[in-house]
Design a protein around this motif. Structure first.
Motif, short mmCIF file in Angstrom:
data_model
loop_
_atom_site.label_atom_id
_atom_site.label_comp_id
_atom_site.label_asym_id
_atom_site.label_seq_id
_atom_site.Cartn_x
_atom_site.Cartn_y
_atom_site.Cartn_z
N THR A 2 -0.19 -4.71 -12.65
CA THR A 2 0.24 -5.60 -13.60
C THR A 2 1.29 -5.03 -14.66
O THR A 2 1.32 -3.83 -14.87
CB THR A 2 -1.04 -5.80 -14.66
OG1 THR A 2 -2.16 -6.04 -13.80
CG2 THR A 2 -1.01 -6.65 -15.61
N ASP A 3 2.27 -5.96 -15.02
CA ASP A 3 3.12 -5.48 -16.06
C ASP A 3 3.19 -6.68 -17.04
O ASP A 3 2.93 -7.88 -16.96
CB ASP A 3 4.56 -5.27 -15.32
CG ASP A 3 4.99 -6.10 -14.76
OD1 ASP A 3 4.59 -7.22 -14.30
OD2 ASP A 3 6.61 -5.96 -14.66
N TYR A 4 3.81 -6.28 -18.32
CA TYR A 4 4.21 -7.29 -19.23
C TYR A 4 5.46 -7.05 -19.83
O TYR A 4 5.86 -5.82 -19.86
CB TYR A 4 3.10 -6.70 -20.60
CG TYR A 4 1.78 -7.22 -20.00
CD1 TYR A 4 0.87 -8.33 -20.23
CD2 TYR A 4 0.82 -5.89 -19.58
CE1 TYR A 4 -0.30 -8.60 -19.64
CE2 TYR A 4 -0.37 -6.06 -18.93
CZ TYR A 4 -1.02 -7.34 -19.22
OH TYR A 4 -2.34 -7.74 -18.97
N VAL A 5 6.05 -8.12 -19.80
CA VAL A 5 7.65 -8.15 -20.24
C VAL A 5 7.58 -8.82 -21.77
O VAL A 5 7.00 -9.91 -21.85
CB VAL A 5 8.27 -8.80 -19.59
CG1 VAL A 5 9.86 -8.79 -19.75
CG2 VAL A 5 8.22 -8.05 -18.13
N THR A 15 14.99 -6.69 -22.84
CA THR A 15 13.60 -6.86 -22.60
C THR A 15 12.97 -5.36 -22.83
O THR A 15 13.66 -4.38 -22.73
CB THR A 15 13.30 -7.41 -21.30
OG1 THR A 15 13.74 -6.40 -20.38
CG2 THR A 15 13.62 -9.02 -20.90
N ILE A 16 11.69 -5.48 -22.99
CA ILE A 16 10.92 -4.16 -22.68
C ILE A 16 9.75 -4.72 -21.83
O ILE A 16 9.05 -5.34 -22.08
CB ILE A 16 10.45 -3.67 -23.95
CG1 ILE A 16 9.86 -2.22 -23.71
CG2 ILE A 16 9.52 -4.48 -24.81
CD1 ILE A 16 9.81 -1.35 -25.17
N ARG A 17 9.50 -3.56 -20.88
CA ARG A 17 8.50 -3.85 -19.76
C ARG A 17 7.44 -3.02 -20.18
O ARG A 17 7.92 -1.60 -20.12
CB ARG A 17 9.12 -3.77 -18.40
CG ARG A 17 8.10 -3.92 -17.39
CD ARG A 17 9.03 -4.03 -15.99
NE ARG A 17 9.80 -5.06 -15.86
CZ ARG A 17 9.90 -6.25 -15.44
NH1 ARG A 17 8.41 -6.66 -15.18
NH2 ARG A 17 10.81 -7.10 -15.58
N ALA A 18 6.17 -2.99 -20.12
CA ALA A 18 5.07 -2.23 -20.18
C ALA A 18 4.30 -2.35 -18.78
O ALA A 18 4.12 -3.39 -18.20
CB ALA A 18 4.06 -2.54 -21.18
N MET A 19 4.24 -1.05 -17.97
CA MET A 19 3.59 -0.98 -16.89
C MET A 19 2.54 0.14 -16.99
O MET A 19 2.62 1.05 -17.59
CB MET A 19 4.65 -0.76 -15.68
CG MET A 19 5.47 -1.85 -15.80
SD MET A 19 6.97 -1.11 -14.73
CE MET A 19 6.28 -1.14 -13.01
#
Length: 181
Positions: A2-5, A15-19
């Motif tokens: 799962t990741d969130y952008v 963008t910034i992506r959280a993983m």
């Protein structure tokens, strides 16, 4: 995985992506991006995603613990051991906390003043116990002293506690009011 952008409001290419980074939450900005501006709604959505990743990694936040019951500045403590850490106090003495040292090397400690000495002595919590709510100085109810002399004794006690420090009359009055309960 799962990741969130989150996409920048000002520059859509940023963008910034959280993983899930294994044991950490990894945050990756897009190439050439040094900041991302999010409207509050998008920021909340992204923050919830980060919290979900953190929960995924460590199982979630622990149950809220009980409030910190350690002594705070102004608390009165009774000494339970003679001369702990070479402090000039013995069992039964009552001290007033003037500082806390909960990051001390060997144990949680509090600091107190002794007599006219300006040195802030360190005493471990294992050598003290909280004093039940009992007045330290004589009160008008239990002596024939007038209310004025009671207030004067509280001010004198506050002055003694502040000895060796810069203080104002307002500081003394505030401390005396605290000592009065």
């Amino acid at each position: 995985m799962t990741d969130y952008v989150a996409r920048c409001r000002a520059a859509a290419r940023d963008t910034i992506r959280a993983m899930n980074g294994g044991e950490t939450v990894a945050l990756y900005p897009s190439e050439g991006c040094d900041s991302v501006y999010l409207p509050p709604t998008d920021a909340r959505i992204f923050a919830r995603g980060i919290l979900a990743l953190a929960d995924e990694i460590d199982g979630g936040e622990a149950e809220e613990t009980a409030s910190d019951s350690r002594p705070k500045v102004g608390d009165r403590l009774r000494v339970t051991k003679d001369n702990p850490r070479f402090c000039p106090v013995v069992t039964g003495d009552v001290i007033t906390v003037v500082g806390t040292d909960y990051d001390h090397d060997s144990a949680d400690c509090v600091r107190f003043l002794h007599g006219d000495d300006a040195y802030r002595w360190i005493i471990p919590l294992t050598a003290v116990e909280k004093v039940a709510d009992e007045p330290e100085a004589a009160t008008p109810a239990d002596t024939s002293a007038s209310p004025e002399s009671y207030r004067a004794s509280l001010l004198a006690q506050a002055r003694d506690m502040m000895r060796g420090r810069d203080y104002t009359a307002a500081d003394l009055i505030d401390l005396a009011a605290y000592l009065a309960g």
